[in-house]
Write a protein that holds these residues in place. Sequence first.
Motif, PDB file in Angstrom:
ATOM      1  N   ASP A   1      -6.551 -13.551  -2.365  1.00 54.42           N
ATOM      2  CA  ASP A   1      -5.759 -14.879  -2.495  1.00 54.42           C
ATOM      3  C   ASP A   1      -5.521 -15.172  -1.048  1.00 54.42           C
ATOM      4  O   ASP A   1      -4.527 -15.010  -0.392  1.00 54.42           O
ATOM      5  N   ILE A   2      -6.488 -15.998  -0.617  1.00 56.66           N
ATOM      6  CA  ILE A   2      -6.410 -16.427   0.802  1.00 56.66           C
ATOM      7  C   ILE A   2      -6.181 -18.147   0.835  1.00 56.66           C
ATOM      8  O   ILE A   2      -6.015 -18.727   2.020  1.00 56.66           O
ATOM      9  N   VAL A   3      -6.439 -18.856  -0.171  1.00 58.11           N
ATOM     10  CA  VAL A   3      -6.256 -20.036  -0.220  1.00 58.11           C
ATOM     11  C   VAL A   3      -4.899 -20.534  -0.041  1.00 58.11           C
ATOM     12  O   VAL A   3      -4.326 -20.975  -0.932  1.00 58.11           O
ATOM     13  N   ASN A   4      -4.390 -20.772   1.024  1.00 54.67           N
ATOM     14  CA  ASN A   4      -2.870 -21.080   1.273  1.00 54.67           C
ATOM     15  C   ASN A   4      -2.937 -21.964   2.681  1.00 54.67           C
ATOM     16  O   ASN A   4      -3.241 -21.533   3.686  1.00 54.67           O
ATOM     17  N   PRO A   5      -2.181 -23.135   2.437  1.00 53.01           N
ATOM     18  CA  PRO A   5      -2.061 -23.765   3.596  1.00 53.01           C
ATOM     19  C   PRO A   5      -1.367 -23.114   4.925  1.00 53.01           C
ATOM     20  O   PRO A   5      -1.585 -23.568   6.160  1.00 53.01           O
ATOM     21  N   SER A   6      -0.834 -22.145   4.647  1.00 54.74           N
ATOM     22  CA  SER A   6      -0.034 -21.488   5.946  1.00 54.74           C
ATOM     23  C   SER A   6      -1.196 -20.577   6.479  1.00 54.74           C
ATOM     24  O   SER A   6      -0.825 -20.067   7.681  1.00 54.74           O
ATOM     25  N   ASN A   7      -2.118 -20.274   5.869  1.00 54.19           N
ATOM     26  CA  ASN A   7      -3.363 -19.461   6.553  1.00 54.19           C
ATOM     27  C   ASN A   7      -4.300 -20.400   7.345  1.00 54.19           C
ATOM     28  O   ASN A   7      -4.696 -21.578   6.965  1.00 54.19           O
ATOM     29  N   GLU A   8      -4.425 -19.851   8.483  1.00 54.46           N
ATOM     30  CA  GLU A   8      -5.317 -20.291   9.426  1.00 54.46           C
ATOM     31  C   GLU A   8      -6.722 -19.652   9.694  1.00 54.46           C
ATOM     32  O   GLU A   8      -6.473 -18.432  10.609  1.00 54.46           O
ATOM     33  N   LEU A   9      -7.906 -19.882   9.838  1.00 57.20           N
ATOM     34  CA  LEU A   9      -8.814 -19.008  10.073  1.00 57.20           C
ATOM     35  C   LEU A   9      -8.742 -19.141  11.854  1.00 57.20           C
ATOM     36  O   LEU A   9      -9.218 -20.382  12.350  1.00 57.20           O
ATOM     37  N   ILE A  10      -8.957 -18.063  12.436  1.00 54.64           N
ATOM     38  CA  ILE A  10      -9.184 -18.029  13.879  1.00 54.64           C
ATOM     39  C   ILE A  10     -10.527 -17.633  14.452  1.00 54.64           C
ATOM     40  O   ILE A  10     -11.023 -18.414  15.262  1.00 54.64           O
ATOM     41  N   LYS A  11     -11.066 -16.689  13.888  1.00 55.28           N
ATOM     42  CA  LYS A  11     -12.259 -16.298  14.227  1.00 55.28           C
ATOM     43  C   LYS A  11     -13.290 -15.663  13.138  1.00 55.28           C
ATOM     44  O   LYS A  11     -12.401 -15.007  12.372  1.00 55.28           O
ATOM     45  N   GLU A  12     -14.304 -15.443  12.931  1.00 53.29           N
ATOM     46  CA  GLU A  12     -15.263 -14.790  12.037  1.00 53.29           C
ATOM     47  C   GLU A  12     -16.522 -14.621  12.594  1.00 53.29           C
ATOM     48  O   GLU A  12     -17.061 -15.349  13.529  1.00 53.29           O
ATOM     49  N   GLY A  13     -17.103 -13.546  12.298  1.00 50.48           N
ATOM     50  CA  GLY A  13     -18.687 -13.111  12.722  1.00 50.48           C
ATOM     51  C   GLY A  13     -18.772 -11.558  12.365  1.00 50.48           C
ATOM     52  O   GLY A  13     -18.007 -10.791  11.815  1.00 50.48           O
ATOM     53  N   GLN A  14     -20.254 -11.294  12.614  1.00 51.66           N
ATOM     54  CA  GLN A  14     -20.597 -10.121  12.287  1.00 51.66           C
ATOM     55  C   GLN A  14     -20.133  -9.022  13.273  1.00 51.66           C
ATOM     56  O   GLN A  14     -20.011  -9.305  14.618  1.00 51.66           O
ATOM     57  N   ILE A  15     -20.142  -7.792  13.138  1.00 52.26           N
ATOM     58  CA  ILE A  15     -19.684  -6.658  14.106  1.00 52.26           C
ATOM     59  C   ILE A  15     -20.277  -5.529  13.389  1.00 52.26           C
ATOM     60  O   ILE A  15     -20.475  -5.223  12.239  1.00 52.26           O
ATOM     61  N   LEU A  16     -20.204  -4.300  14.562  1.00 54.78           N
ATOM     62  CA  LEU A  16     -20.408  -3.233  14.247  1.00 54.78           C
ATOM     63  C   LEU A  16     -19.394  -2.089  14.005  1.00 54.78           C
ATOM     64  O   LEU A  16     -18.449  -2.410  14.808  1.00 54.78           O
ATOM     65  N   LYS A  17     -19.368  -1.325  12.882  1.00 56.87           N
ATOM     66  CA  LYS A  17     -18.192  -0.327  12.893  1.00 56.87           C
ATOM     67  C   LYS A  17     -18.744   1.043  13.480  1.00 56.87           C
ATOM     68  O   LYS A  17     -19.498   1.444  12.441  1.00 56.87           O
ATOM     69  N   LEU A  18     -18.096   1.508  14.186  1.00 53.62           N
ATOM     70  CA  LEU A  18     -18.362   3.018  14.430  1.00 53.62           C
ATOM     71  C   LEU A  18     -17.605   3.860  13.550  1.00 53.62           C
ATOM     72  O   LEU A  18     -16.426   4.044  13.460  1.00 53.62           O
ATOM     73  N   ALA A  19     -18.353   4.776  13.052  1.00 48.82           N
ATOM     74  CA  ALA A  19     -17.826   5.710  12.333  1.00 48.82           C
ATOM     75  C   ALA A  19     -16.883   6.815  13.094  1.00 48.82           C
ATOM     76  O   ALA A  19     -16.929   7.372  14.068  1.00 48.82           O
ATOM     77  N   ALA A  20     -15.812   7.250  12.425  1.00 49.84           N
ATOM     78  CA  ALA A  20     -14.677   8.227  12.828  1.00 49.84           C
ATOM     79  C   ALA A  20     -15.219   9.486  13.109  1.00 49.84           C
ATOM     80  O   ALA A  20     -15.045  10.338  14.292  1.00 49.84           O
TER      81      ALA A  20
END
Length: 628
Positions: free
Chosen positions: A275-294
């Motif tokens: 549920d993200i379609v809300n006028p109060s939500n604003e996209l700042i940045k998006e993109g691919q990234i790598l996650k290091l395992a714990a």
Amino acid sequence: MDASYIFIDHVALFFSTQCSFTLNVSGFPVADMTQVTLPQRRVMLSDLITEEITGCFQQEQIKELKLYKIANELLQTERAYVTRLHLLDQVFCAKLTEEAGKGTFPVEVVKGIFSNVGSIYTFHSQFLLPDLETRMSQWASTPRIGDILAQLAPFLRMYAEYVKNFDSAMDLLKQWTERSVQFNAIIQDIQSQEACGNLTLQHHMLEPVQRVPRYEMLLKDYLKKLPEDDPDCSQAEKSLNIISMAATHSNMAIRKMENLKKLMEIYEMLGGEEDIVNPSNELIKEGQILKLAARNTSSMERYLFLFNNMLLYCVPKFSLVGQRFTVRTRVGVEGMKVLETSNEDYPHTFQVSGKERTLELQASSEQDKEDWIKAFKETIEIFQQKNETFKSASKEVADEVSVKELGKRAPRWIRDNEVTMCMKCKEPFNPLTRRRHHCRACGYVVCYKCSDYKASLRYDGNKLNKVCKDCYFILTGRADAEEPVSGKKRGILEIEAAQVSGNSFLCGFLQYSTDRTKPCQRVWCVIPQHDALVLYLYGAPQDVKAQCTIPLLGYQVEDVQRSVDHPPTSFRLCQSKSVHCFTADTEEVKLRWLKVIRKAVIGEIPECQTPVDDNLANGCHEGVPDGS
């Protein structure tokens, strides 16, 4: 250059005996004018003057041609715009109204969607377009458009109603397209016609929002090409000031639409599960990234969506129809921290930690890492300024209606346009997921979560009425174990706008921005008597929390001069790299604000000013602004 100056300049050359540069006479270079005969000088003088005058006339013709092209572009785009308005008012609106008259769906729905588009169509088709067509046909004798726009620009203020209603119109259109088969069939039938150009009704409805910024752009270009001493200059500047104010509201609506469109795209990428379609939500940045395992040093491909209030940590999934993701974790910005980390095996790493989870991430490059860290830090800082530091319980209802009288007499309802956030939980309102509701006991404007209670009210014959959470516990005599009303300390911004406006040195609406490239926002500004060196900025006159405060001490006050980019009613507050831009409605209002602020920035207590608006009570009077 004036022809007389050209003549005098070259006559001096005609009588001179020495020349600092080499001339060509009959194909031979000559530096000493004594070598040139009198007939040769006459020919030289005639050729030079002819060449200079011809050049000046050509430059004037080029300027006039550029002005004509701008004016003609305004006319051509106006014709196309009137055609679109005809489609909206005389086709879409007319056919839907006709069907609504049969009782298929409420007429109020059609009115709510199209707002005052009929008035806008009448103004452009019967006034502005005919005047432009007449002027362009007489351009040879009257080459100007500033006077026409100065006369008609005030009527563009009618766009404020259309733009203000735009979000609600989109909501209604979506709702009734899904609810009514006949409603949807009419729209689909018109959209399939050639006149629609394979575009949706939503696209055509956006055109009035985009039109006013178009006027502003063309008029700025016109002023740049117009000579400063041209008689049309003052009229063009006057119309630009009016149009710029109207364009500000349109630009904000355009940005909202673009943001909602982007949110819908992300919603589809996530499979419609978030549920993200809300006028109060604003996209700042998006993109691919790598996650290091714990537990080990392996890395996994992930995708991040950073919003103004949350981070969606996603896993890519296989799809034949574009990018698709599954949300693995939602991390709130509240309490979030970002740290740069070092790892010998994996460069460009950083850590994001929140209440829900801690993530160690690896960017694709050092620059990518810096961009992500910067985006996180700025988002966290803005969020903290607006929310984190200033959480507290709502003010007790006793301020408006005493506890003894609660439910015994009808309260004064706070108007919808006087608040921009819930007066209890302080979450911002929006037309999709957080609508406005009134508590029947205290009259506050609250969201659906804070009004999901019912209690019997004596003034309404002990009938059950919708009330807010605080009133419910008072009226029923129950204790709220989760959030006791008096158990929390009030934050710095937890001061109601009406409270400080009633006892202030000056208060009123101003257009506000911290960035010249971004559109201004209309805010309610107050310098309270109890805090004379601080400027409070609210979304509306009855908001229960300020959006931000500006400590005025030490700021430089700049009175912005009239220019193409700045209206004459603008001023700025500057301190180091911090710049706050304001625009008043009139020159008189600007001078009142400057008089108060100039004293506050040097630590002096300002003097009380007269009200900035006849409809709004000023701080030196014991009145409360009504928000009109």
